[in-house]
Design a protein around this motif. Sequence first.
Motif, PDB file in Angstrom:
ATOM      1  N   LEU A 242       0.832  -1.196   0.000  1.00 26.81           N
ATOM      2  CA  LEU A 242       0.000   0.000   0.000  1.00 26.81           C
ATOM      3  C   LEU A 242       0.874   1.258   0.000  1.00 26.81           C
ATOM      4  N   MET A 243       1.983   1.197   0.719  1.00 26.53           N
ATOM      5  CA  MET A 243       2.889   2.348   0.780  1.00 26.53           C
ATOM      6  C   MET A 243       3.649   2.559  -0.529  1.00 26.53           C
ATOM      7  N   SER A 244       3.614   1.576  -1.400  1.00 27.48           N
ATOM      8  CA  SER A 244       4.412   1.677  -2.638  1.00 27.48           C
ATOM      9  C   SER A 244       3.590   2.146  -3.837  1.00 27.48           C
ATOM     10  N   ILE A 245       2.303   2.426  -3.645  1.00 27.73           N
ATOM     11  CA  ILE A 245       1.465   2.893  -4.757  1.00 27.73           C
ATOM     12  C   ILE A 245       1.810   4.360  -5.020  1.00 27.73           C
ATOM     13  N   ALA A 246       2.420   4.637  -6.139  1.00 29.36           N
ATOM     14  CA  ALA A 246       2.976   5.967  -6.408  1.00 29.36           C
ATOM     15  C   ALA A 246       1.908   7.044  -6.504  1.00 29.36           C
ATOM     16  N   THR A 247       0.701   6.690  -6.909  1.00 28.03           N
ATOM     17  CA  THR A 247      -0.352   7.692  -7.122  1.00 28.03           C
ATOM     18  C   THR A 247      -1.128   8.019  -5.854  1.00 28.03           C
ATOM     19  N   LEU A 248      -0.920   7.259  -4.787  1.00 33.58           N
ATOM     20  CA  LEU A 248      -1.725   7.409  -3.569  1.00 33.58           C
ATOM     21  C   LEU A 248      -1.458   8.754  -2.908  1.00 33.58           C
ATOM     22  N   ARG A 249      -2.542   9.476  -2.568  1.00 36.17           N
ATOM     23  CA  ARG A 249      -2.422  10.778  -1.926  1.00 36.17           C
ATOM     24  C   ARG A 249      -3.202  10.869  -0.611  1.00 36.17           C
ATOM     25  N   ASN A 250      -4.349  10.211  -0.531  1.00 33.60           N
ATOM     26  CA  ASN A 250      -5.202  10.306   0.656  1.00 33.60           C
ATOM     27  C   ASN A 250      -5.507   8.910   1.186  1.00 33.60           C
ATOM     28  N   VAL A 251      -5.255   8.707   2.481  1.00 30.41           N
ATOM     29  CA  VAL A 251      -5.535   7.416   3.112  1.00 30.41           C
ATOM     30  C   VAL A 251      -6.183   7.661   4.470  1.00 30.41           C
ATOM     31  N   SER A 252      -7.296   6.998   4.729  1.00 29.22           N
ATOM     32  CA  SER A 252      -7.948   7.069   6.033  1.00 29.22           C
ATOM     33  C   SER A 252      -8.201   5.650   6.525  1.00 29.22           C
ATOM     34  N   LEU A 253      -7.512   5.265   7.605  1.00 29.15           N
ATOM     35  CA  LEU A 253      -7.625   3.911   8.144  1.00 29.15           C
ATOM     36  C   LEU A 253      -7.986   3.927   9.627  1.00 29.15           C
ATOM     37  N   ASP A 254      -8.362   5.059  10.187  1.00 29.54           N
ATOM     38  CA  ASP A 254      -8.606   5.152  11.615  1.00 29.54           C
ATOM     39  C   ASP A 254      -9.881   4.424  12.021  1.00 29.54           C
ATOM     40  N   ASN A 255      -9.961   4.147  13.325  1.00 29.75           N
ATOM     41  CA  ASN A 255     -11.114   3.458  13.922  1.00 29.75           C
ATOM     42  C   ASN A 255     -11.340   2.077  13.309  1.00 29.75           C
ATOM     43  N   ASN A 256     -10.272   1.306  13.271  1.00 25.79           N
ATOM     44  CA  ASN A 256     -10.342  -0.098  12.892  1.00 25.79           C
ATOM     45  C   ASN A 256      -9.624  -0.917  13.961  1.00 25.79           C
ATOM     46  N   GLU A 257      -9.243  -2.121  13.645  1.00 20.22           N
ATOM     47  CA  GLU A 257      -8.510  -2.971  14.583  1.00 20.22           C
ATOM     48  C   GLU A 257      -7.224  -3.469  13.933  1.00 20.22           C
ATOM     49  N   LEU A 258      -6.613  -2.610  13.132  1.00 24.50           N
ATOM     50  CA  LEU A 258      -5.408  -2.971  12.399  1.00 24.50           C
ATOM     51  C   LEU A 258      -4.255  -3.210  13.369  1.00 24.50           C
ATOM     52  N   GLN A 259      -3.383  -4.140  13.009  1.00 27.17           N
ATOM     53  CA  GLN A 259      -2.347  -4.605  13.918  1.00 27.17           C
ATOM     54  C   GLN A 259      -0.972  -4.475  13.278  1.00 27.17           C
ATOM     55  N   GLY A 260       0.030  -4.918  14.026  1.00 24.80           N
ATOM     56  CA  GLY A 260       1.379  -4.948  13.500  1.00 24.80           C
ATOM     57  C   GLY A 260       2.087  -3.615  13.602  1.00 24.80           C
ATOM     58  N   PRO A 261       3.141  -3.401  12.827  1.00 23.06           N
ATOM     59  CA  PRO A 261       3.914  -2.158  12.913  1.00 23.06           C
ATOM     60  C   PRO A 261       3.099  -0.948  12.462  1.00 23.06           C
ATOM     61  N   TYR A 262       3.387   0.178  13.062  1.00 23.95           N
ATOM     62  CA  TYR A 262       2.773   1.440  12.646  1.00 23.95           C
ATOM     63  C   TYR A 262       3.310   1.794  11.261  1.00 23.95           C
ATOM     64  N   PRO A 263       2.426   2.034  10.303  1.00 21.94           N
ATOM     65  CA  PRO A 263       2.908   2.224   8.924  1.00 21.94           C
ATOM     66  C   PRO A 263       3.584   3.585   8.733  1.00 21.94           C
ATOM     67  N   GLN A 264       4.489   3.635   7.808  1.00 26.10           N
ATOM     68  CA  GLN A 264       5.169   4.875   7.450  1.00 26.10           C
ATOM     69  C   GLN A 264       4.945   5.138   5.968  1.00 26.10           C
ATOM     70  N   PHE A 265       4.012   6.055   5.678  1.00 27.17           N
ATOM     71  CA  PHE A 265       3.692   6.369   4.294  1.00 27.17           C
ATOM     72  C   PHE A 265       4.721   7.353   3.735  1.00 27.17           C
ATOM     73  N   PRO A 266       4.955   7.284   2.432  1.00 21.77           N
ATOM     74  CA  PRO A 266       5.902   8.230   1.822  1.00 21.77           C
ATOM     75  C   PRO A 266       5.342   9.650   1.847  1.00 21.77           C
ATOM     76  N   SER A 267       6.199  10.617   1.624  1.00 23.20           N
ATOM     77  CA  SER A 267       5.795  12.032   1.669  1.00 23.20           C
ATOM     78  C   SER A 267       4.772  12.369   0.592  1.00 23.20           C
ATOM     79  N   SER A 268       4.690  11.553  -0.442  1.00 24.96           N
ATOM     80  CA  SER A 268       3.707  11.809  -1.499  1.00 24.96           C
ATOM     81  C   SER A 268       2.278  11.621  -1.013  1.00 24.96           C
ATOM     82  N   VAL A 269       2.090  10.860   0.079  1.00 20.53           N
ATOM     83  CA  VAL A 269       0.757  10.717   0.683  1.00 20.53           C
ATOM     84  C   VAL A 269       0.546  11.923   1.580  1.00 20.53           C
TER      85      VAL A 269
END
Length: 846
Positions: A269-296
Amino acid sequence: MVQLIYLSTFIFSFLTLSSADDAAVMAKLLASFSTAPSGWSNSTDYCNWTNVVCDRGRVTDIELISQSLSGTLPSDLGTLTQLETLSLQENSFSGPMPSFANHTSLRYLYLDNNNFSSIPSGFFQGLTNLQVLYLSENHNIAPWTIPTELTQATSLLRFYASDTNIFGSLPDFFGSFPNLTDLGLAYNNLSGTLPQSLGGSSIRKLRLERQKNGLSGTIDVLSSMTQLSQVWLFENEFTGPIPDLSNSTSLFDLQLSDNQFTGLIPDSLMSIATLRNVSLDNNELQGPYPQFPSSVTNHTLGTNSFCRNTPGPCDDQVTTLLEIAAAFGYPSKLAKSWTGNNACVGWTSIICDSQDNIITINFAKQQFVGTISPAFAKLTSLRNLFLGDNKLTGSIPDALTNITRLQVLDISNNNLSGLIPKFGDSVNLTTTGNPLIGTNGTSPSGNKAGMGSSGASVLPGMIAGIVIAVIIFVVVVLFISIKCYVSSRHRKFGGVVNPENGGTTSVPNIEISIEVLKQVTNNFNEDNILGRGGFGVVYKGEYYDGTKVAVKRMESAARGSKGINDYQAEISVLTKVRHIHLVSLLGCCINGNERLLVYEYMPQGTLTQHLFDLGENGCSPLTWKQRIQIAMDVARGVEYLHTLAPQIFIHRDLKPSNILLGDDMRAKVADFGLVKIAPDGKNPVSTRVAGTFGYLAPEYGATGRVTTKADVYAFGVVLMQLITGRKAVDDTLPDDNPHLVTWFCRILNNKESIAKAIDQTINPDEETMESIYRVAELAGHCTTPKPYQRPDIGYVVNILSPLIGQWKPTCHKLDHKFPTSHGVEDIYDFDQDISLPQDLRSWQTM
């Protein structure tokens, strides 16, 4: 020559009649408007009207966009058989939509943003050339389902019908629309899963957000929708992990917040070059905290179950457990409690030794699906693994034989198959209930012989039989001894076996005679009154050995059907639930028309007394540490009612006066007269509205339909009161401020306003303020108007836990931690084998 003249005459007559038909329909259309559009008049030819286009006298285009028009459109508007474009959006038309069934010329139909009341039967029939259909924002349309005849519109490019009262499931027919690029059905009542026919489609914009009933299931189908550019699925009930979307190379906007997604955020998901807006709050996602590129440029990730609050790897054991959960599809019940970066603190089904090594995993009877992960072998200290009574498939991984300390492996009652690996003699392997499992020195439906992988042995079988017999004998002797002891202790409380002999209730083991209650309360002396309420009076009582109790005596005015129902409900609930943060019922009594209940005594009274009545009773102000601990205790009590009790209970009257405090200022939830049983905890239960104004969830007060989220709302109000010291409703305040929730939510986003709103007796320092801000945010989440936006109480416990630290007793010395759903507390729960008074005294010393 004559035939040609006849043919010309026929065509001219046909065109003349068709034009006359169009003229009649256009005249009806003009007459239907409350006010005529500018440039429309019966005195001029309709083909000369403003925004009307004709071809050889036939109407092909009508465009009346945002003209402030109203009225009911003529039902035969569809007889304009050459009409290609009809644009009536952003007006106030009402009544039924006109039918365009079998209209083969219609290509563009815009009826959105009006007040239509219904869609006629056959509306979508035969629209073979329709390319664009906009019906959105018609709030008053009668509920309808998407009909299968829409598949005849094989040229459809864009279909928008948001906020039009669609219910039911999404039809699995999107393969019929090879050119469909936009699908917008947001703000409806859709339910069910995403159809598989969406896969491989040409859809670029997918808008299905905010379904009242909530779309559910996984969103795996999105991985094969390679043309996606915008996906809005927020505020639904989707579960499972986020799929790999790397093939959607044009994706720029992904909104998945407010669902129940679990698992790790895929690196792709972090490697999609066109991605600009992501909203994932209020879920039960697990694992490492993601680090999105500056293009997001915009991304929100709050309120999830990441192992850390900043980017970085998770603990090795946490990583392994998440790998194991992946083979089960990341079950939501694990994600709810598997938070933080230490699997030995609060992770359900996990037991660790004193060095924080995982030694036991108990996944039995969880209804898990999927396969057994070989990652279990990475837990080198694992001794006991219970996977029985699930729905697991596949084979037993060979890697499990490498767990050198493994002693017990129970995989019974699943759907496993394949050969059984060769385990060492020290492993007790149970495979019963797997009819497809292989032999390999085993019985297909039995245990491996002799506790290990060696052949059958008579001696081990004899030893096992003797051991089992001895254990059964000891258990029987202990059971009889305990029953005798309980009976003797019970007699101290005046319990009677036969209700007819003493006028007591017939509830087993908790009956107390009226004579005993008169004795312990000094004949219900007014000096012993602890409080009064709509139910009656509560008295303090004391037994000869010093055990204190609280006796609730129902007033005569409360003895109607409601009072009797509340009395019976309280007994019914409190004889089924026992938890350290729920007030325990010690007994009850029916004396003629009198109804009495006996509870454990809570010497510090109610939370109300410590928040609002300080001047009247001489109570000291609560510190912030005490307040947050009280909140945690109440949350744990409610969590038990919602998720851990034998049935799912909804309290329905959570408020400070029903929160009692002990000498150590630890809290217990009380008053279970309004409790409602929820069969599955998710679907609303219809009931009469009961409770206290100011604490009632909006959807419950409006509809009488209640879920566990109503308790979460009330708990949010209590959090606000712990912060502010204000009542839920205070008529002494200005008109715009009497309702606490409304006022608090107004100031929630301004830290300066929150600081001014804090109870002045707290006197917080900087560290305390950060804790208060966190609790204030949680209170806001708990009191959101829509129930599906509120967190589960288990999530609330997870948020509060780090704010107070891990509470540990001094009277238990344990080699191992015993985490339940959130921490170690259940080891201090009630012992089912000793009397309630004895239990009470042991709890009060903790």
